[in-house]
Design a protein around this motif. Structure first.
Motif, mmCIF file in Angstrom:
data_model
loop_
_atom_site.group_PDB
_atom_site.id
_atom_site.type_symbol
_atom_site.label_atom_id
_atom_site.label_comp_id
_atom_site.label_asym_id
_atom_site.label_seq_id
_atom_site.Cartn_x
_atom_site.Cartn_y
_atom_site.Cartn_z
ATOM 1 N N ASN A 13 53.258 90.842 44.222
ATOM 2 C CA ASN A 13 54.381 90.395 44.915
ATOM 3 C C ASN A 13 53.765 88.985 45.232
ATOM 4 O OD1 ASN A 13 56.180 89.430 46.763
ATOM 5 N ND2 ASN A 13 55.838 91.200 48.107
ATOM 6 N N LYS A 15 55.380 86.529 46.516
ATOM 7 C CA LYS A 15 55.821 86.179 47.901
ATOM 8 C C LYS A 15 56.091 84.721 47.851
ATOM 9 C CE LYS A 15 53.543 89.564 50.529
ATOM 10 N NZ LYS A 15 53.134 90.250 51.733
ATOM 11 N N HIS A 98 61.996 94.517 51.048
ATOM 12 C CA HIS A 98 60.297 94.167 51.473
ATOM 13 C C HIS A 98 60.553 94.162 53.046
ATOM 14 C CE1 HIS A 98 56.666 92.173 52.226
ATOM 15 N NE2 HIS A 98 56.359 92.920 51.161
ATOM 16 N N GLU A 100 59.043 92.007 54.695
ATOM 17 C CA GLU A 100 59.503 90.796 55.349
ATOM 18 C C GLU A 100 60.896 90.485 55.214
ATOM 19 O OE1 GLU A 100 56.476 88.834 52.650
ATOM 20 O OE2 GLU A 100 55.038 90.040 53.865
ATOM 21 N N GLU A 170 55.059 100.945 51.927
ATOM 22 C CA GLU A 170 54.248 99.773 52.665
ATOM 23 C C GLU A 170 54.366 99.864 54.109
ATOM 24 O OE1 GLU A 170 53.857 96.536 49.347
ATOM 25 O OE2 GLU A 170 55.481 95.759 50.727
ATOM 26 N N ALA A 174 50.220 97.227 57.631
ATOM 27 C CA ALA A 174 49.000 96.881 56.510
ATOM 28 C C ALA A 174 49.301 95.851 55.596
ATOM 29 C CB ALA A 174 48.643 98.147 55.654
ATOM 30 N N ILE A 175 50.560 95.057 55.792
ATOM 31 C CA ILE A 175 50.846 94.195 54.966
ATOM 32 C C ILE A 175 50.095 92.753 55.525
ATOM 33 C CG2 ILE A 175 52.748 92.687 54.062
ATOM 34 C CD1 ILE A 175 54.279 95.287 54.181
ATOM 35 N N GLY A 176 49.469 92.156 54.600
ATOM 36 C CA GLY A 176 48.831 90.844 54.948
ATOM 37 C C GLY A 176 47.852 90.868 56.138
ATOM 38 N N GLY A 215 50.133 97.249 50.739
ATOM 39 C CA GLY A 215 49.520 96.514 52.116
ATOM 40 C C GLY A 215 47.918 96.455 51.953
ATOM 41 N N SER A 216 47.655 95.331 51.781
ATOM 42 C CA SER A 216 46.369 94.960 51.719
ATOM 43 C C SER A 216 45.368 95.767 50.713
ATOM 44 C CB SER A 216 45.651 95.045 53.177
ATOM 45 O OG SER A 216 46.155 94.154 54.120
ATOM 46 N N MET A 217 46.053 95.997 49.596
ATOM 47 C CA MET A 217 45.094 96.731 48.600
ATOM 48 C C MET A 217 44.764 95.751 47.717
ATOM 49 S SD MET A 217 46.439 99.059 45.246
ATOM 50 C CE MET A 217 47.099 100.337 45.799
ATOM 51 N N LEU A 235 51.758 98.046 45.106
ATOM 52 C CA LEU A 235 52.363 96.633 45.097
ATOM 53 C C LEU A 235 51.491 95.631 45.982
ATOM 54 C CD1 LEU A 235 55.125 94.950 44.869
ATOM 55 C CD2 LEU A 235 56.022 95.685 46.619
ATOM 56 N N ILE A 236 51.244 94.562 45.320
ATOM 57 C CA ILE A 236 49.911 93.771 45.784
ATOM 58 C C ILE A 236 50.457 92.276 46.291
ATOM 59 C CG2 ILE A 236 47.666 93.053 45.186
ATOM 60 C CD1 ILE A 236 48.302 96.050 44.512
ATOM 61 N N GLY A 237 50.157 92.058 47.344
ATOM 62 C CA GLY A 237 50.503 90.752 47.738
ATOM 63 C C GLY A 237 49.331 89.723 47.498
ATOM 64 N N GLY A 238 48.674 89.584 48.493
ATOM 65 C CA GLY A 238 47.500 88.533 48.533
ATOM 66 C C GLY A 238 46.724 88.563 47.247
HETATM 67 P P1 PGA Z 1 49.499 92.319 50.953
HETATM 68 O O1 PGA Z 1 51.170 92.570 50.463
HETATM 69 O O2 PGA Z 1 48.810 93.097 49.699
HETATM 70 O O3 PGA Z 1 49.174 90.896 50.964
HETATM 71 O O4 PGA Z 1 49.142 93.050 52.122
HETATM 72 C C1 PGA Z 1 51.549 93.656 49.975
HETATM 73 C C2 PGA Z 1 53.269 93.291 49.886
HETATM 74 O O5 PGA Z 1 53.804 92.981 50.846
HETATM 75 O O6 PGA Z 1 53.737 93.768 49.174
#
Ligand code: PGA
Length: 256
Positions: A13, A15, A98, A100, A170, A174-176, A215-217, A235-238
């Motif tokens: 993801n 973003k 999501h 956010e 998520e 834990a997200i970001g 979430g911060s995976m 689901l991977i953000g950063g």
């Molecule tokens: P993150 O985001 O891996 O940066 O914590 C995950 C997400 O919001 O899908």
């Protein structure tokens, strides 16, 4: 059906990151690294990067997703993008609900349900996000809340349509944040999601459902999270913005 028979899906993801030019460069790096992935790999990119991503990923094993979709088919909804517009571009997945979007853009369980149904009707595969805040976890209502989110999101979704649904657990805290759920916490809620889907659609449908953790995976913790029996992907953000890190997570999913 055990985990080995379910589809493991790692979705990035991105973003609100990467211009179309930058997206092309990142995909050039990523495509060879995940060429032989033993799981499904998806990149959910900003709307403006979709065309570039679809073109770059054509003929590769990468799948392209959007990060939101409007629930109406067309009309006077300035600034919105319909499911048909995404399908026409060659987009396959879409992230819905999501946290956010829930937090900053007034997304509710009801609009998540509307978007999910619109996406499915157009032939998109929704990745529906659910999860609790830190306060809700501390209040001990995580499971109840997530059950409710899942139930409302899936209202009016047929058993046939469910085959195209992915649910991502998520936890908002834990997200970001760099603060990952422990593998046991992730497993507990992912299993609860499978259970409620089983109550709604039956055992077989629940066993076939792909449930992701997000979430911060990252490259360091993915293997442990993905080794859990009910965690089928991420689901991977950063970490999805760094090709080498994302590739490590993809590898962990194939082995998980
Ligand atoms: P993150 O985001 O891996 O940066 O914590 C995950 C997400 O919001 O899908």
């Amino acid at each position: 059906m055990d985990k080995k028979n379910r589809k493991a899906i790692i979705a990035g993801n991105w973003k609100m990151n990467k211009t179309a030019t930058e997206a092309g460069l990142l995909l050039d790096d990523l495509i060879p690294l995940v060429e032989y992935a033993g799981c499904e790999v998806v990149v959910c990119v900003p709307f403006t990067d979709l065309k570039t991503a679809v073109d770059k990923c054509a003929g590769t094993n990468l799948h392209v997703g959007a990060q939101n979709v409007h629930f109406e088919k067309s009309g006077a909804y300035t600034g919105e993008i319909s499911a048909d517009m995404l399908v026409d571009l060659g987009v396959e997945y879409v992230v819905i609900g999501h946290s956010e979007r829930r937090q900053y853009f007034a997304e509710t369980d009801e609009t998540v349900n509307k978007r999910t149904r619109a996406a499915l009707a157009a032939g998109l595969k929704p990745i529906i996000c659910v999860g609790e805040s830190l306060t809700q976890r501390e209040q001990g209502v995580t499971e109840e809340l997530v059950r409710l989110q899942v139930k409302v999101a899936l209202l009016g979704v047929s058993a046939e349509e469910l085959k195209n649904v992915v649910i991502a657990y998520e936890p908002i805290w834990a997200i970001g944040t760099g603060r990952t759920a422990t593998a046991d916490q992730a497993e507990e809620v992912c299993a609860a999601i499978r259970k409620v889907v089983g109550e709604l659609y039956g055992e077989d449908a629940a066993k076939a459902l792909t449930v992701q953790y997000g979430g911060s995976m990252n490259a360091g913790n993915a293997a442990e999270l993905l080794s859990k029996p009910d965690v089928d992907g991420g689901l991977i953000g950063g970490a999805s913005l760094k090709a080498d890190q994302f590739a490590v997570i993809v590898k962990a999913a194939a082995e998980g």
